[in-house]
Design an enzyme around this catalytic site. Structure first.
Site, PDB file in Angstrom:
ATOM      1  N   ASP A   5       3.866   8.401  -4.856  1.00 22.57           N
ATOM      2  CA  ASP A   5       4.056   8.178  -6.291  1.00 22.57           C
ATOM      3  C   ASP A   5       5.430   7.586  -6.573  1.00 22.57           C
ATOM      4  OD1 ASP A   5       1.524   9.094  -6.893  1.00 22.57           O
ATOM      5  OD2 ASP A   5       2.192  11.116  -7.426  1.00 22.57           O
ATOM      6  N   GLU A  31      -3.483   2.822  -6.232  1.00 24.21           N
ATOM      7  CA  GLU A  31      -2.296   2.016  -5.915  1.00 24.21           C
ATOM      8  C   GLU A  31      -2.499   0.571  -6.349  1.00 24.21           C
ATOM      9  OE1 GLU A  31      -3.216   1.047  -1.259  1.00 24.21           O
ATOM     10  OE2 GLU A  31      -2.250   2.954  -1.725  1.00 24.21           O
TER      11      GLU A  31
END
Length: 113
Positions: A5, A31
């Protein structure tokens, strides 16, 4: 916060410094990001996206005061009259083409542009 993250946050921060004020960057998947680039054709978009790819390759991502080399694969298509779902599917297919051709590259759909 998980390391992945933090990498995505660093990527978003870098991309936001490299795009125009009129452009819109949004995370659309785990992503995956979408970048809307109004008032450009597909050839201009390819040049801009290649510049983004090179900026990332040159700078990397800073996470926890350490710089990491990160690459990006990009699929891009001209919106035209396509419904949003069809456009996203087309771009997703181009993204996977980029990944299958060796990653760290931009794949565009010139048929639309």
């Amino acid at each position: 916060m998980p390391f992945g993250d933090k990498v995505l946050q660093g990527l978003a921060a870098l991309l936001n410094t490299e795009i125009r004020q009129i452009d819109v960057l949004a995370r659309i998947g785990g992503e995956e990001f979408a970048l809307l680039m109004p008032n450009v054709d597909i050839q201009q978009a390819r040049l801009g996206l290649e510049r983004l790819r090179q900026a990332l390759a040159g700078q990397g991502i800073l996470v926890n005061n350490q710089r990491y080399a990160v690459t990006i694969s990009i699929g891009a298509a001209q919106a035209g009259e396509l419904p949003v779902e069809s456009l996203l599917q087309k771009v997703d297919n181009l993204l996977y083409q980029a990944k299958h051709k060796g990653r760290n590259r931009v794949e565009t759909d010139f048929a639309q542009g």
